[in-house]
Motif scaffolding. Structure first.
Motif, PDB file in Angstrom:
ATOM      1  N   LEU A 227     -79.472 -68.450  22.260  1.00  0.00           N
ATOM      2  CA  LEU A 227     -78.125 -68.949  21.972  1.00  0.00           C
ATOM      3  C   LEU A 227     -77.986 -69.557  20.584  1.00  0.00           C
ATOM      4  O   LEU A 227     -76.905 -70.008  20.220  1.00  0.00           O
ATOM      5  CB  LEU A 227     -77.736 -70.013  23.019  1.00  0.00           C
ATOM      6  CG  LEU A 227     -77.679 -69.546  24.474  1.00  0.00           C
ATOM      7  CD1 LEU A 227     -77.415 -70.735  25.395  1.00  0.00           C
ATOM      8  CD2 LEU A 227     -76.601 -68.486  24.656  1.00  0.00           C
ATOM      9  N   TYR A 233     -73.445 -63.924  17.984  1.00  0.00           N
ATOM     10  CA  TYR A 233     -72.191 -64.045  18.725  1.00  0.00           C
ATOM     11  C   TYR A 233     -71.139 -63.101  18.142  1.00  0.00           C
ATOM     12  O   TYR A 233     -70.384 -62.457  18.883  1.00  0.00           O
ATOM     13  CB  TYR A 233     -71.666 -65.483  18.665  1.00  0.00           C
ATOM     14  CG  TYR A 233     -72.443 -66.462  19.507  1.00  0.00           C
ATOM     15  CD1 TYR A 233     -72.017 -66.804  20.789  1.00  0.00           C
ATOM     16  CD2 TYR A 233     -73.595 -67.065  19.025  1.00  0.00           C
ATOM     17  CE1 TYR A 233     -72.709 -67.720  21.559  1.00  0.00           C
ATOM     18  CE2 TYR A 233     -74.307 -67.980  19.791  1.00  0.00           C
ATOM     19  CZ  TYR A 233     -73.861 -68.298  21.055  1.00  0.00           C
ATOM     20  OH  TYR A 233     -74.566 -69.198  21.820  1.00  0.00           O
ATOM     21  N   LEU A 296     -76.647 -62.065  24.784  1.00  0.00           N
ATOM     22  CA  LEU A 296     -75.276 -62.567  24.724  1.00  0.00           C
ATOM     23  C   LEU A 296     -74.284 -61.541  25.250  1.00  0.00           C
ATOM     24  O   LEU A 296     -73.305 -61.892  25.920  1.00  0.00           O
ATOM     25  CB  LEU A 296     -74.921 -62.953  23.278  1.00  0.00           C
ATOM     26  CG  LEU A 296     -75.657 -64.168  22.715  1.00  0.00           C
ATOM     27  CD1 LEU A 296     -75.356 -64.326  21.226  1.00  0.00           C
ATOM     28  CD2 LEU A 296     -75.277 -65.435  23.467  1.00  0.00           C
ATOM     29  N   PHE A 300     -71.733 -62.454  28.264  1.00  0.00           N
ATOM     30  CA  PHE A 300     -70.292 -62.515  28.012  1.00  0.00           C
ATOM     31  C   PHE A 300     -69.539 -61.311  28.572  1.00  0.00           C
ATOM     32  O   PHE A 300     -68.320 -61.368  28.720  1.00  0.00           O
ATOM     33  CB  PHE A 300     -70.025 -62.646  26.508  1.00  0.00           C
ATOM     34  CG  PHE A 300     -70.380 -63.994  25.954  1.00  0.00           C
ATOM     35  CD1 PHE A 300     -69.860 -65.146  26.511  1.00  0.00           C
ATOM     36  CD2 PHE A 300     -71.262 -64.115  24.894  1.00  0.00           C
ATOM     37  CE1 PHE A 300     -70.195 -66.399  26.012  1.00  0.00           C
ATOM     38  CE2 PHE A 300     -71.609 -65.349  24.388  1.00  0.00           C
ATOM     39  CZ  PHE A 300     -71.074 -66.507  24.950  1.00  0.00           C
TER      40      PHE A 300
END
Length: 312
Positions: A227, A233, A296, A300
């Motif tokens: 993260l 991201y 990720l 997500f």
């Protein structure tokens, strides 16, 4: 599709992923077992599921529709690659990281995760069309994907050797089953009898096993380490949101039904293709950025797939 329906379907898909994570932590699955189960899914369960998708189909698409379906899929991948090149350039990270971002944004897991999820949301009929769309998708993945990892300053080998490597990569049971379904659809065959029932029984394990393995693979990552990269991201957003929305604009240019457009776009909204990590290892590049984006994107996608479904 209402929000409640899509949310329910995604929750149904997400819970087995969570179960897979828990089973790994409990030592029930993981390691070599995951590798063997992945082989079982890719080489047996998914091909059976694809072949069974044509059995009992009420109305088979005509040749023109199938050609348009594959052409539209190919166009969406060209767009995805263009988006990936631009975004990776703008992220301005190390060369190894940019390579990972390019691949991660361009290529989603349209087979291993995509087929089960598309079938869960759009119904069993969608698997037939998604399987046919896999033909150009796999060709582009195996032909273009490895090129992202080639070191421009090193000797990448003769073009003939690279071509043989690409052709060898295309020899997969999933692609063979997709081509077989295309041939059967063009021939108007939609009844496979007892063989179709047997294929369906075996193919039913594709979805639960794929989701359990996905959850188990996530258990290998240390969450805090996964993260901590802001650029990852952005790359995950490119894969899960920007590429599907750009693809939606593109498929609207083709005279396809809303259902077929939904199949193409939704299948292209999947998390990062797991081949990325293998390509990183094979080319000797740093795998950490690829692992971060992959992690990720899986996490997500539980939120983004319903959003894309509602837009569709």
């Amino acid at each position: 599709m209402g929000f409640g329906f899509v949310a329910t379907q995604i929750l149904a898909v997400s819970l087995p992923i969570l179960l897979g994570w828990a089973l790994n932590k409990l030592g029930i699955i993981g390691g070599d077992l995951d590798n063997r189960l992945s082989t079982l899914v890719l080489n047996v369960a998914l091909p059976c599921s694809i072949l069974a998708s044509i059995d009992g189909a009420e109305a088979l698409p005509d040749a023109g529709t199938l050609v348009l379906l594959m052409l539209a899929t190919g166009v969406t991948y060209v767009i995805a690659i263009a988006v990936a090149l631009v975004m990776a350039f703008l992220l301005r990270d190390t060369e190894d990281a940019r390579v990972s971002y390019r691949f991660a944004i361009a290529f989603g897991n349209c087979g291993f995760i995509g087929l089960p999820v598309v079938g869960a949301i759009l119904g069993a009929e969608a698997v037939l069309y998604a399987a046919i769309a896999l033909i150009p998708a796999n060709v582009i993945l195996f032909a273009v994907g490895p090129l992202f990892f080639i070191d421009a300053t090193a000797d990448a080998g003769r073009p003939a050797d690279r071509l043989r490597g690409v052709l060898a990569s295309l020899k997969t049971p999933t692609l063979a089953a997709s081509v077989a379904v295309l041939v059967l659809a063009l021939a108007g065959v939609n009844r496979l009898g007892v063989a179709g029932q047997a294929l369906g029984i075996v193919g039913q394990m594709a979805t639960p096993l794929a989701l359990l393995i996905t959850g188990s693979s996530m258990a290998h990552y240390r969450p805090l380490e996964m993260l901590g990269n802001p650029r990852a991201y952005v790359a995950a957003a490119g894969r899960l949101l920007i590429v599907p929305l750009a693809s939606l604009i593109a498929v609207n240019l083709f005279p396809l039904s809303p259902f077929l457009r939904a199949v193409i776009v939704l299948d292209g909204a999947m998390p990062v293709a797991t081949l990325g990590a293998l390509y990183c290892l094979k080319s000797g590049r740093d795998t950490k950025p690829m692992m971060q984006v992959t992690f990720l994107s899986v996490v997500f996608s539980v939120v983004t797939i319903p959003l894309v479904s509602l837009v569709l």
